[in-house]
Design a protein around this motif. Structure first.
Motif: not given
Length: 283
Positions: A101-106, A117-123, A145-151, A153-157
């Motif tokens: 479910s995760v590739g090089l692009a992600l 940010e990475r730890v919060v996003f993955v979890l 942590c919510r703010q980190l997740a939002t930040s 997610r915005r970059r991943v999106d």
């Protein structure tokens, strides 16, 4: 619960956080070591061992990510995450844990995030861990942590905004491979995004471009030159976490894995992992 039953889950968490299986496996072993250093009474007092293990492996990964920049500065050439074959194992649960479910692009996008940010996003985004539990792993408040997740997610999106549907993406990758195999410079240039970037990771162990190759003409020439210099190499379609990719195989085995980042109908990124230490799962 047998603690080692959590190994695949923990490896999946750590792989997404760290980008290589070797680092992920080291993080999981350190997590188990911390579990077994507890007394029997301390272990018995833990109501949810799976949550405890996930929290600890996340802390271990956060520490590793904190020192990763210094390690990357010593790395020879470009560093890329390790691609994992999506069809390497038969068990769907194990495939999911190891990366179908995760590739090089992600993973490349995750590399641009801060460690927290990475730890919060993955979890939170991948494993749906509540912010209250995440806060214990990263040492920040649930609100932070919510703010980190939002930040994050915005970059991943943003990176995924122009990504085509999987079938269309795979068609673009196959057209790219056909153009490479045909050896037609003009056809390959026409297929690529004008600002395409190629990165190859040899880790100082095998020959690879030390710096990114930029622009359609330069990337096309690099690829065709690489194939011309290695006439014994066969491009073999493989299944990666991104979808269709290509293995660089010769009589000695798998020499590299190539996958593309695609936006719209054009390849925007070419990633070639040649470091043999990142190809051990490809046979």
């Amino acid at each position: 619960m047998i603690v080692t039953d959590q190994q695949q889950h923990l490896t999946g968490v750590a792989y997404r956080m760290l980008g290589t299986m070797a680092d992920a496996e080291d993080a999981v072993q350190e997590t188990f070591a911390r579990w077994y250093r507890l007394t029997e009474a301390e272990r018995a007092a833990i109501d949810r061992p799976a949550a405890w293990l996930t929290r600890v492996v996340s802390r271990v990964c956060l520490d590793v990510l904190g020192s990763a920049r210094a390690r990357r500065e010593r790395y020879v050439g470009e560093w890329l995450p390790e691609p994992v074959p999506a069809d390497a194992v038969d068990d769907p649960a194990e495939r999911a844990a190891l990366g179908d479910s995760v590739g090089l692009a992600l993973l490349v996008v995750l590399e641009t995030l801060t460690p927290a940010e990475r730890v919060v996003f993955v979890l939170h985004e991948v494993f749906a861990v509540p912010f209250g539990e995440i806060s214990q792993a990263v040492g920040r408040s649930p609100a932070a942590c919510r703010q980190l997740a939002t930040s994050a997610r915005r970059r991943v999106d943003a990176a995924r905004a122009d990504a085509p549907a999987p079938a269309r993406r795979d068609a673009v990758v196959r057209a790219f491979a056909a153009a490479c195999a045909g050896g037609d410079l003009g056809a390959l240039v026409a297929l690529l995004d004008p600002d395409v970037v190629l990165r190859s990771d040899g880790g100082g162990l095998v020959s690879a471009a030390r710096n990114p190759v930029r622009g359609a003409v330069h990337v096309a020439r690099f690829l065709l030159g690489l194939l011309a210099k290695n006439p014994g190499v066969v491009l073999e379609e493989v299944t990666t976490g991104d979808g269709v990719g290509y293995g660089w195989r010769d009589e000695g085995g798998m020499r590299g894995v190539l996958t593309l980042g695609v936006a719209g109908d054009r390849p925007t990124d070419v990633w070639i992992v040649l470091n043999p230490e990142k190809l051990t799962r490809w046979g």
